[in-house]
Design a protein around this motif. Sequence first.
Motif, PDB file in Angstrom:
ATOM      1  N   ASP A   1       0.861  -1.194   0.000  1.00  5.25           N
ATOM      2  CA  ASP A   1       0.000   0.000   0.000  1.00  5.25           C
ATOM      3  C   ASP A   1       0.893   1.239   0.000  1.00  5.25           C
ATOM      4  OD1 ASP A   1      -2.196   1.684   0.202  1.00  5.25           O
ATOM      5  OD2 ASP A   1      -2.449   1.388   2.371  1.00  5.25           O
TER       6      ASP A   1
ATOM      7  N   TYR B   1       2.320   2.399   3.339  1.00  2.00           N
ATOM      8  CA  TYR B   1       1.438   2.337   4.508  1.00  2.00           C
ATOM      9  C   TYR B   1       1.430   0.928   5.103  1.00  2.00           C
ATOM     10  CZ  TYR B   1       0.031   7.140   4.109  1.00  2.00           C
ATOM     11  OH  TYR B   1       0.046   8.503   4.106  1.00  2.00           O
TER      12      TYR B   1
ATOM     13  N   VAL C   1       2.338   5.274  10.965  1.00  2.48           N
ATOM     14  CA  VAL C   1       1.365   4.262  10.535  1.00  2.48           C
ATOM     15  C   VAL C   1       1.376   3.126  11.546  1.00  2.48           C
ATOM     16  CG1 VAL C   1       0.583   2.891   8.580  1.00  2.48           C
ATOM     17  CG2 VAL C   1       2.053   4.874   8.187  1.00  2.48           C
TER      18      VAL C   1
ATOM     19  N   HIS D   1      -1.602  -0.511  12.023  1.00  2.97           N
ATOM     20  CA  HIS D   1      -1.190  -1.809  11.475  1.00  2.97           C
ATOM     21  C   HIS D   1       0.274  -1.695  11.072  1.00  2.97           C
ATOM     22  CE1 HIS D   1      -3.108   0.842   8.479  1.00  2.97           C
ATOM     23  NE2 HIS D   1      -1.999   0.619   7.786  1.00  2.97           N
TER      24      HIS D   1
ATOM     25  N   PHE E   1      -9.580  -3.042   1.997  1.00  2.39           N
ATOM     26  CA  PHE E   1      -8.816  -3.355   0.785  1.00  2.39           C
ATOM     27  C   PHE E   1      -8.829  -4.831   0.400  1.00  2.39           C
ATOM     28  CE2 PHE E   1      -5.607   0.347   1.774  1.00  2.39           C
ATOM     29  CZ  PHE E   1      -6.622   1.269   1.570  1.00  2.39           C
TER      30      PHE E   1
ATOM     31  N   PHE F   1      -7.194  -3.235   6.670  1.00  2.06           N
ATOM     32  CA  PHE F   1      -6.796  -2.814   5.323  1.00  2.06           C
ATOM     33  C   PHE F   1      -6.415  -4.096   4.554  1.00  2.06           C
ATOM     34  CE2 PHE F   1      -6.730   0.860   8.032  1.00  2.06           C
ATOM     35  CZ  PHE F   1      -7.373   1.805   7.262  1.00  2.06           C
TER      36      PHE F   1
ATOM     37  N   GLN G   1      -1.426  -5.959   5.756  1.00  2.00           N
ATOM     38  CA  GLN G   1      -1.421  -4.892   6.766  1.00  2.00           C
ATOM     39  C   GLN G   1      -2.145  -5.344   8.042  1.00  2.00           C
ATOM     40  OE1 GLN G   1      -3.188  -2.232   3.705  1.00  2.00           O
ATOM     41  NE2 GLN G   1      -1.706  -0.704   4.365  1.00  2.00           N
TER      42      GLN G   1
ATOM     43  N   ARG H   1       1.710  12.642  11.780  1.00  5.27           N
ATOM     44  CA  ARG H   1       0.342  12.505  11.286  1.00  5.27           C
ATOM     45  C   ARG H   1      -0.064  11.068  11.577  1.00  5.27           C
ATOM     46  NH1 ARG H   1      -1.824   9.073   7.027  1.00  5.27           N
ATOM     47  NH2 ARG H   1      -3.684  10.029   6.210  1.00  5.27           N
TER      48      ARG H   1
ATOM     49  N   ASP I   1      -1.839   7.989  11.144  1.00  9.46           N
ATOM     50  CA  ASP I   1      -2.578   7.316  10.098  1.00  9.46           C
ATOM     51  C   ASP I   1      -3.621   6.374  10.669  1.00  9.46           C
ATOM     52  OD1 ASP I   1      -2.706   6.431   7.186  1.00  9.46           O
ATOM     53  OD2 ASP I   1      -2.364   4.526   8.204  1.00  9.46           O
ATOM     54  N   ALA I   2      -4.863   6.534  10.221  1.00 10.24           N
ATOM     55  CA  ALA I   2      -5.943   5.593  10.561  1.00 10.24           C
ATOM     56  C   ALA I   2      -6.022   5.301  12.066  1.00 10.24           C
ATOM     57  CB  ALA I   2      -5.766   4.274   9.790  1.00 10.24           C
TER      58      ALA I   2
ATOM     59  N   GLU J   1      -5.696  11.420  11.416  1.00  7.87           N
ATOM     60  CA  GLU J   1      -6.514  11.195  10.234  1.00  7.87           C
ATOM     61  C   GLU J   1      -7.885  10.759  10.724  1.00  7.87           C
ATOM     62  OE1 GLU J   1      -6.687   8.600   6.139  1.00  7.87           O
ATOM     63  OE2 GLU J   1      -5.868   7.672   7.906  1.00  7.87           O
TER      64      GLU J   1
ATOM     65  N   HIS K   1      -3.414  12.340  -0.728  1.00 15.71           N
ATOM     66  CA  HIS K   1      -3.043  11.183  -1.542  1.00 15.71           C
ATOM     67  C   HIS K   1      -4.130  10.105  -1.589  1.00 15.71           C
ATOM     68  CE1 HIS K   1      -2.476  10.017   2.525  1.00 15.71           C
ATOM     69  NE2 HIS K   1      -2.325   8.767   2.160  1.00 15.71           N
ATOM     70  N   ASP K   2      -5.178  10.265  -0.800  1.00 15.87           N
ATOM     71  CA  ASP K   2      -6.275   9.289  -0.813  1.00 15.87           C
ATOM     72  C   ASP K   2      -7.474   9.786  -1.616  1.00 15.87           C
ATOM     73  OD1 ASP K   2      -4.928   7.470   0.808  1.00 15.87           O
ATOM     74  OD2 ASP K   2      -5.675   8.415   2.645  1.00 15.87           O
TER      75      ASP K   2
ATOM     76  N   ARG L   1      -7.709   6.828  -6.046  1.00 18.54           N
ATOM     77  CA  ARG L   1      -6.602   7.520  -5.377  1.00 18.54           C
ATOM     78  C   ARG L   1      -5.433   7.742  -6.337  1.00 18.54           C
ATOM     79  NH1 ARG L   1      -5.614   4.606   0.347  1.00 18.54           N
ATOM     80  NH2 ARG L   1      -4.786   2.926  -0.933  1.00 18.54           N
TER      81      ARG L   1
ATOM     82  N   ARG M   1      -1.937  10.514  -7.645  1.00 20.64           N
ATOM     83  CA  ARG M   1      -0.602   9.948  -7.406  1.00 20.64           C
ATOM     84  C   ARG M   1       0.263   9.900  -8.659  1.00 20.64           C
ATOM     85  NH1 ARG M   1      -2.188   4.964  -3.249  1.00 20.64           N
ATOM     86  NH2 ARG M   1      -3.072   6.310  -1.632  1.00 20.64           N
TER      87      ARG M   1
HETATM   88  C1  GLC Z   1      -4.783   5.949   5.551  1.00 19.98           C
HETATM   89  C2  GLC Z   1      -3.828   6.414   4.484  1.00 19.98           C
HETATM   90  C3  GLC Z   1      -4.034   5.574   3.265  1.00 19.98           C
HETATM   91  C4  GLC Z   1      -3.737   4.142   3.621  1.00 19.98           C
HETATM   92  C5  GLC Z   1      -4.542   3.689   4.829  1.00 19.98           C
HETATM   93  C6  GLC Z   1      -3.974   2.430   5.396  1.00 19.98           C
HETATM   94  O1  GLC Z   1      -6.095   6.137   5.184  1.00 19.98           O
HETATM   95  O2  GLC Z   1      -3.994   7.785   4.251  1.00 19.98           O
HETATM   96  O3  GLC Z   1      -3.262   5.999   2.181  1.00 19.98           O
HETATM   97  O4  GLC Z   1      -4.039   3.324   2.529  1.00 19.98           O
HETATM   98  O5  GLC Z   1      -4.529   4.628   5.869  1.00 19.98           O
HETATM   99  O6  GLC Z   1      -2.752   2.724   6.018  1.00 19.98           O
END
Ligand code: GLC
Length: 563
Positions: A78, A81, A118, A121, A161, A182, A186, A216, A218-219, A272, A338-339, A425, A429
């Motif tokens: 990913d 990520y 991140v 996960h 995902f 995800f 992950q 930042r 993430d998730a 996020e 980026h998402d 997304r 990118r």
């Molecule tokens: C967040 C990130 C994204 C990623 C997901 C899993 O939403 O911004 O890009 O795929 O987390 O880490």
Amino acid sequence: MAGLSCRDHSNQNNIDDNIDRKWWKEAVVYQIYPRSYMDSNGDGIGDLKGIISKLDYIKSLGVNVVWLNPIYSSPNDDNGYDVSDYRNIMQDFGTMADFDELLKGLHQRGIKLVMDLVVNHSSDEHEWFKQSRSSRTNPYRDYYHWWNADRGKPNPRYSLFDVNHDAWMYDAKTNAYYLHYFSRKQPDLNWENPKLRKEVFDIMKFWADKGIDGFRLDAFQFAAKDTTFPAFPPGYEKEFSKYYAMGPHLHDYLEEMNREVLSKYDVMSVAEGAGNSFKDAHDLVDSDRHELNMAYAFEGVDIAKPEGYSVLHFKQVFSKWDSVFAEKGWLSIFLANHDQARMVSRFGNDNPQFRDISSKMLTTFIMTMRGTPYYYNGDELGMTNAGFTDIKDYRDVSVLNEYKHQQNIGADMQAFMKRTEFSARDNGRTPFQWNASANAGFTTGTPWINVNPNYKTINEEAEDKDPNSVLNYFRKIVKLRHDNRALVYGKYTLLDKNNPDTYAYTRELNGKKLLVTLNFRDHPAKVNTRLDIGKAKVLIGNYASPSTNGMLRPYEAVVYKVN
Ligand code: GLC
Ligand code: CA
């Protein structure tokens, strides 16, 4: 910082008198997607040396903070990520020495660096997971969420995902399922485990000690789970955030993170997601809670739909979020990252006739709202959606897996591809468009994802030379924001609320009042602000001769100083 607190004692009655100044509130954040920014060695993948070669460009934008998407070691399921080593740099991106040079180069230019963290996960290739999956009694077993298959199949959890959207992956080695919100690569980390929490805090300290300026998360709103994994009602996956976000002990974890790490450094923190309610959002960011500094709320960015969107709805959502945070707490303002697909393609108009002007209008919106602006790389050029129509052109794991899923369920694939073309997304990118040479000057090799064919007209080199370009407009409005504290802290008041075409508001601080008027349509529209625009001073406009009577041309944006 106490020394920065701004009190004008001559103006005791002004409600804006007592502002809590912070660098992260006054900053403009520029988000760099490293994989697509600049490739220095011709392997088709953007890298740290590439970013280093563009530091003077970044400086020329006037931004104060760079947020870098993950650059840690990763098998790139990913795009980073999925971290396999939190203390190392992804091979594709370079080395730790490159990182140190980048950080130094940014700091020398007065720019801070925020890193993606991140930790909902990791990658399944992280050493922790390799250990964890090796036996039921391994000391790392509890770093992840396992469900022994002897107990049957656990209650369903939705994976964003996964090909089957099943978040439980069976692992034969120990006859157990692991949880992954995800992709399968992950696996979710187990935040209930104090050892895991300590590992994460140590990782944060490692980077903070290097001198980075923020994280930042993430998730992260999904990090806390009810580990009894109770059953959810049918259809829960349609609003999975309601069930997954802000789980038990999330605030305990954040408080601990703040106490152990954040409070010990001059770093900013941003989550996020903002939970499921205004209360959730406040609980994450209010300063007296000692958790995080700010969050992104997604309600605004989610408004854009392939069939268009209502300007009334847009105004209502942004006004509501502003009013709820007017007295307390802090948020970010953004229309892309980026998402998301490209800002101008979703919220403006990427038809060549209106691309420039509508990009500038949207930029005006972001730079004149309360909250810290997060601006996505390439939007300062007015880069547009790639609009890939062939699944072979896509790279994003979420699109590739969803494609298979839709095929498996016998869905209308044409309709799926149409939706994807608008919202994927990968639209955001594609390589940064530096110039009109091959591959937009991004690489001398074959780019990992196709360059948008419009790079011959939309590129940094051409726009830098053109005083009326989207790029030079961005530079001017960033400066305007820095020069007018009212744009950062000032009270926001919506005007002409029921106008379905335009968005107008004032920002006021210490007796200074700015007026922003924006036309969101491809036709002229009249805005009625009841202010004497004729007498106001134009601070910036996206047309050569800005409107002075409330009659706005297509996508016209004007910012005035009213008094
Ligand atoms: C967040 C990130 C994204 C990623 C997901 C899993 O939403 O911004 O890009 O795929 O987390 O880490
Ligand atoms: Ca490279």
